[in-house]
Write a protein that holds these residues in place. Structure first.
Motif, short mmCIF file in Angstrom:
data_model
loop_
_atom_site.label_atom_id
_atom_site.label_comp_id
_atom_site.label_asym_id
_atom_site.label_seq_id
_atom_site.Cartn_x
_atom_site.Cartn_y
_atom_site.Cartn_z
N THR A 28 -1.82 9.75 -5.67
CA THR A 28 -1.10 10.91 -6.08
C THR A 28 -1.45 12.02 -5.21
N LEU A 29 -0.59 12.57 -4.33
CA LEU A 29 -0.99 13.56 -3.51
C LEU A 29 -0.46 14.90 -4.27
N HIS A 45 -1.61 15.79 5.43
CA HIS A 45 -0.86 16.75 5.20
C HIS A 45 0.35 16.33 4.40
N SER A 46 0.66 16.83 3.36
CA SER A 46 1.84 16.22 2.51
C SER A 46 2.68 17.48 2.13
N GLU A 47 3.95 17.30 2.27
CA GLU A 47 4.95 18.23 2.00
C GLU A 47 5.39 18.08 0.44
N PHE A 48 4.76 17.04 0.08
CA PHE A 48 5.47 16.55 -1.40
C PHE A 48 3.95 16.41 -2.37
N ALA A 49 4.41 16.82 -3.38
CA ALA A 49 3.43 16.52 -4.60
C ALA A 49 4.01 15.58 -5.53
N GLY A 50 3.01 14.64 -5.48
CA GLY A 50 3.42 13.45 -6.69
C GLY A 50 2.87 11.84 -6.08
N GLU A 51 3.47 11.06 -6.69
CA GLU A 51 3.17 9.65 -6.30
C GLU A 51 3.66 9.24 -4.77
N VAL A 52 3.00 8.55 -4.01
CA VAL A 52 3.42 8.11 -2.84
C VAL A 52 2.80 6.66 -2.68
N LYS A 53 3.73 5.73 -2.43
CA LYS A 53 3.50 4.51 -2.19
C LYS A 53 2.90 4.09 -0.97
N THR A 54 1.66 3.48 -0.46
CA THR A 54 1.13 3.42 0.65
C THR A 54 0.54 2.03 1.20
N GLU A 55 0.57 1.91 2.27
CA GLU A 55 -0.06 0.55 2.73
C GLU A 55 -1.11 0.64 3.61
N ILE A 56 -2.19 -0.14 3.27
CA ILE A 56 -3.41 -0.16 3.95
C ILE A 56 -3.55 -1.48 4.61
N ARG A 57 -3.88 -1.76 5.90
CA ARG A 57 -4.11 -2.85 6.76
C ARG A 57 -5.45 -3.11 7.22
N TYR A 58 -6.14 -4.10 7.54
CA TYR A 58 -7.27 -4.22 8.05
C TYR A 58 -7.45 -5.71 8.30
N PHE A 59 -8.69 -6.01 9.33
CA PHE A 59 -9.08 -7.46 9.57
C PHE A 59 -10.38 -7.44 8.64
N THR A 60 -10.64 -8.75 8.19
CA THR A 60 -11.87 -8.89 7.45
C THR A 60 -12.23 -10.34 8.24
N SER A 61 -13.50 -10.75 8.07
CA SER A 61 -13.87 -12.04 8.34
C SER A 61 -14.49 -12.76 7.05
N GLY A 62 -14.79 -14.05 6.79
CA GLY A 62 -15.45 -14.45 5.74
C GLY A 62 -14.58 -15.14 4.42
N ILE A 63 -13.10 -15.25 5.02
CA ILE A 63 -11.93 -16.07 4.30
C ILE A 63 -11.39 -17.10 5.07
N THR A 64 -11.55 -18.37 4.71
CA THR A 64 -11.25 -19.22 5.55
C THR A 64 -10.59 -20.20 4.78
N TRP A 65 -9.81 -21.31 5.45
CA TRP A 65 -8.88 -22.18 4.77
C TRP A 65 -8.83 -23.61 5.62
N GLU A 72 -5.88 0.59 8.96
CA GLU A 72 -4.76 1.50 9.29
C GLU A 72 -4.22 1.90 7.91
N PHE A 73 -3.54 3.17 7.99
CA PHE A 73 -2.90 3.74 6.75
C PHE A 73 -1.73 4.05 6.94
N ARG A 74 -0.64 3.96 6.23
CA ARG A 74 0.63 4.41 6.26
C ARG A 74 1.30 4.78 4.90
N PRO A 75 2.13 5.94 4.91
CA PRO A 75 2.87 6.03 3.78
C PRO A 75 4.28 5.03 3.76
N ILE A 76 4.63 4.43 2.70
CA ILE A 76 5.82 3.69 2.37
C ILE A 76 6.92 4.45 1.89
#
Length: 434
Positions: A52-53, A105-125, A75-79
């Protein structure tokens, strides 16, 4: 244990500084996707959250304390409302460890769906397979499973899981980047932005390869990073930190197999080694994707009510599409092969002028006893190795494998006994062919 969290901070102006107050906790993830490599300690996490921005300036804070996340990769980006939401800058807050901040900076007030991406270690298969052969050992039901282990320091509830088969080369190991924490800038140099740090420390090639894999997830992608294949495990599962979970991958019935036995003393000792052979192709009802490294447990039907008998366990290497694979399943005492020398003689002896032996020829007569105590016919591959200058005389059919080896391939019926006979002539010293 500290958990990964993201918080939204309202911008409040105070003299000479902005205070870090009015902190609002964000709702949980709307969705999360894990793309896990088995050739490197690397997982790409992609999650969506609804923020909510307020109209104007907002600050978004990200902390990776207690986890193995690579902070240079976040990384962060609005959808939604992407044309109304702008990221002004990204920085590491002063006097705050394991935390970075997006100024938005937001020109819009309200809910925004966002995506966050990153690398992690410690998860294996890793993969494991179960082979259930029929009584005649000419077909099998072949099932594949994957076991995912999470030691990343973070829980991932209801995650969509994608697995990458193949090899990726890393500029730096993600676990090393995560453990280094917040990068320290050199004296007189401002702290680098996230984008700069990501380029410098993780490398553009890796990011490009991952984006390519996401776009072409049903193909084998060939490029400078190697050959890999990306596929999705059906459904969603909670991958909790500190736990392992076994997930089904595929289950295919009536896969054609060839059951056969090998005897080669130099490789397998005195026992007879059992093998199942199959091909990863469409004709075998497989071939939809490469099969990763893993272990195989093999069983065989022994009764009409489908009681299974354990056959053996083995490891298989990466199996590309359309490639044939042999599964070595251990010794089988029901197939017996026993070579025995029946006669040996030395003749054609040559001497030099001083009476020293310079050349001679040996002849050895061998008998190989074979016995099949099984209730089904078996195919046997018998290999014999001979050093030096040699030739073999026999009434049984054989094939020359190379300059030092021959093989007999034959079938024995249930309960059958028979013998192979051959004479090996070997020339030594000056008798040998030059």
């Amino acid at each position: 244990m500290k958990r990964l969290f993201i918080i939204l901070l309202a911008a409040v102006c105070l003299p000479n500084a902005q205070a870090r107050i009015n902190v609002t906790s964000l709702p949980g993830r709307d969705s999360v996707q894990l793309t896990i490599y088995n050739s490197a300690d690397l997982t790409l996490v992609k999650e969506t959250r609804t923020l909510t921005l307020k109209k104007g300036r907002n600050r978004l804070e990200f902390s990776w304390a207690g986890t193995l996340i690579d902070p240079t990769s976040v990384e962060f980006r609005p959808i939604t409302h992407a044309d109304e939401v702008e990221i002004l800058d990204i920085r590491f807050p002063p006097r705050v460890t394991n935390t970075l901040e997006w100024n938005i900076h937001s020109e819009f007030a309200g809910e925004v769906k966002t995506e966050i991406r990153y690398f992690t270690s410690g998860i294996t298969w890793n993969a494991d397979y179960v082979c259930e052969a029929n009584a005649n050992e000419n077909q099998m039901t072949f099932a594949g499973n994957v076991r995912i282990t999470n030691r990343s320091g973070e829980d991932y509830p209801k995650a969509q899981i994608r697995l990458v088969v193949g090899v990726v080369r890393l500029v730096e190991k993600i676990i090393d980047l995560a453990r280094q924490g917040q990068p320290a800038p050199p004296a007189g140099v401002s702290r680098p932005t996230l984008e700069t740090a990501t380029r410098a420390r993780a490398g553009n090639a890796l990011g490009a390869a991952l984006r390519e894999a996401e776009e072409r997830q049903n193909e084998v992608v060939k490029e400078a990073l190697g050959e890999y294949f990306l596929y999705t495990v059906g459904g969603r599962d909670t991958i909790a930190n500190g736990w392992s979970k076994r997930l089904p991958s595929f289950n295919t019935a009536e896969v054609p197999i060839v059951s056969y036995y090998k005897y080669e003393k130099e490789r397998y000792g005195a026992g007879v080694m059992r093998f199942y052979k199959f091909k990863n192709d469409e004709k075998s009802k497989l071939g939809k994707e490469p099969l990763p490294d893993g272990s195989v447990m093999a069983f065989r039907t022994v009764t009409q009510d489908n009681l299974y008998n354990f056959v053996g366990r083995t490891a298989v290497k990466y199996i590309p599409i359309d490639e044939e694979v042999e599964m070595q399943l251990g010794n089988d005492a029901e197939v017996r092969i026993a070579p025995k020398m029946m006669n040996w003689q030395k003749d054609a002896i040559h001497f030099d002028k001083n009476g020293n032996v310079t050349g001679w020829t040996t002849k050895a007569t061998w008998q190989i006893e074979l016995q099949n105590s099984k209730s089904i016919p078996v195919t046997i591959d018998i290999r014999r190795t001979f050093p030096g200058d040699w030739e073999v005389a026999t009434e049984d059919k054989f094939e020359k494998v190379d300059a030092k080896k021959i093989k007999f391939v034959l079938q024995l019926n249930p309960g059958e006994k028979r013998t192979l006979n051959y004479t090996l002539t070997t020339r030594h010293g000056t008798n040998a062919t030059k």
